[in-house]
Design a protein around this motif. Structure first.
Motif, mmCIF file in Angstrom:
data_model
loop_
_atom_site.group_PDB
_atom_site.id
_atom_site.type_symbol
_atom_site.label_atom_id
_atom_site.label_comp_id
_atom_site.label_asym_id
_atom_site.label_seq_id
_atom_site.Cartn_x
_atom_site.Cartn_y
_atom_site.Cartn_z
ATOM 1 N N GLU A 25 0.841 -1.194 0.000
ATOM 2 C CA GLU A 25 0.000 0.000 0.000
ATOM 3 C C GLU A 25 0.878 1.247 0.000
ATOM 4 O O GLU A 25 1.878 1.323 0.698
ATOM 5 C CB GLU A 25 -0.893 -0.015 1.248
ATOM 6 N N HIS A 26 0.524 2.223 -0.848
ATOM 7 C CA HIS A 26 1.265 3.481 -0.976
ATOM 8 C C HIS A 26 2.724 3.220 -1.373
ATOM 9 O O HIS A 26 3.653 3.844 -0.829
ATOM 10 C CB HIS A 26 1.213 4.281 0.326
ATOM 11 N N ALA A 27 2.943 2.322 -2.310
ATOM 12 C CA ALA A 27 4.304 2.014 -2.772
ATOM 13 C C ALA A 27 4.972 3.261 -3.332
ATOM 14 O O ALA A 27 4.337 4.102 -3.982
ATOM 15 C CB ALA A 27 4.252 0.930 -3.835
ATOM 16 N N THR A 28 6.274 3.384 -3.070
ATOM 17 C CA THR A 28 7.024 4.562 -3.510
ATOM 18 C C THR A 28 7.901 4.285 -4.722
ATOM 19 O O THR A 28 8.553 5.188 -5.240
ATOM 20 C CB THR A 28 7.904 5.083 -2.368
ATOM 21 N N GLY A 29 7.934 3.048 -5.188
ATOM 22 C CA GLY A 29 8.725 2.669 -6.345
ATOM 23 C C GLY A 29 8.527 1.200 -6.613
ATOM 24 O O GLY A 29 7.889 0.487 -5.836
#
Length: 221
Positions: A25-29
Motif C-alpha cells: 500500500e502506498h508504494a514509492t517505487g
C-alpha cells in the motif's frame, strides 16, 4: 501495511513470461529483479531481498526471463544464462510492460540484478535511461554489459562478497569505468552466493538504502 501479490503473465511478442508482482500500500517505487545463472523468479535469495524491499514500501516484480522450454534447454547446455543480449531485451520488454500497467505505471523503476543478471540489468538500464532510476547488483557480472556500461545513467550499487575475489576485481573495474555514480560495497565474510549467516540481510539492507536514496520520480531528479 497492506500488501497485494498477483501472478502476472507478460507477453513480449511471441514470448510469454511468468512473474510475481508484490504491491505494498502506498508504494514509492517498483524494483524489477533480474535473476542470475540457472535461477528463476523463485530464487530464494532474491525473495529475501524482495521481502525487505516490500517492508520498505517498494513494489517488486520477480519475473522469469526464460520460458519453461528455454529453462529446460539452459539446464542442459547453460548457454542462455550467458546470453546477455537476450536477457537484457527481455528486461527492457518488462520495463515497458510495467510502464503501461496501472499499478506500476506511475512508480519510479529500479533494477536488482544477480550474477549474470547484473550485467543484463545494466544493459537494460542503458537502453531505458529515462525509465530506470537506480540499479543494484548482487555478486553481479557488470563486465558482461560490455560497451553499454559507460552508457548507464542510473546510480549503481555493486555488492560483492569478501570471499569472491575474482568478482570483486570485475566489479572494481566496472565501477572505475562507469561515468555516473557507482559504488562498491564488500560484504565481510560472504562468498558468491551470500549463503553465510546475515549476508543476505546485509545485501537487502544496502539495497533498501540505495533505492530509498535514488528511486525517485524522473520529475524530481
Amino acid at each position: 501495511m497492506t500488501t497485494w501479490t498477483s501472478q502476472e503473465r507478460i507477453e513480449l511478442g511471441s514470448v510469454r513470461l511468468d512473474a510475481d508482482l508484490t504491491l505494498p500500500e502506498h508504494a514509492t517505487g517498483v524494483v524489477l529483479f533480474a535473476h542470475g545463472s540457472g535461477s528463476s523468479r523463485h530464487s530464494p535469495r532474491n525473495r529475501v531481498v524482495a521481502a525487505e524491499l516490500n517492508r520498505r514500501r517498494f513494489a517488486t516484480l520477480l519475473a522469469d526471463l526464460l520460458t519453461p522450454e528455454e529453462e529446460v534447454r539452459d539446464a542442459r547446455t547453460g548457454e542462455l544464462r550467458f546470453d546477455i543480449g537476450l536477457l537484457a531485451d527481455r528486461l527492457v520488454g518488462i520495463i515497458d510492460w510495467m510502464r503501461a500497467q496501472p499499478p506500476t505505471a506511475a512508480l519510479p523503476i529500479g533494477l536488482f540484478g544477480a550474477s549474470t543478471g547484473g550485467g543484463a540489468a545494466l544493459v537494460a538500464a542503458a537502453a531505458r535511461p529515462e525509465a530506470v532510476c537506480a540499479v543494484v547488483s548482487r555478486g553481479g557480472r557488470p563486465d558482461l554489459a560490455g560497451p553499454a556500461l559507460i552508457e548507464v545513467r542510473a546510480p549503481t550499487l555493486l555488492i560483492v562478497g569478501e570471499l569472491d575475489p575474482q568478482v570483486i576485481d570485475l566489479n572494481e573495474e566496472a565501477r572505475n569505468t562507469m561515468r555516473i555514480r557507482a559504488e562498491l560495497r564488500i560484504v565481510a565474510g560472504a562468498t558468491h552466493l551470500f549463503e553465510e549467516a546475515g549476508a543476505l540481510e546485509t545485501v537487502a539492507d544496502e539495497a533498501g538504502h540505495w533505492f530509498g536514496d535514488h528511486l525517485v520520480p524522473a520529475m524530481a531528479r
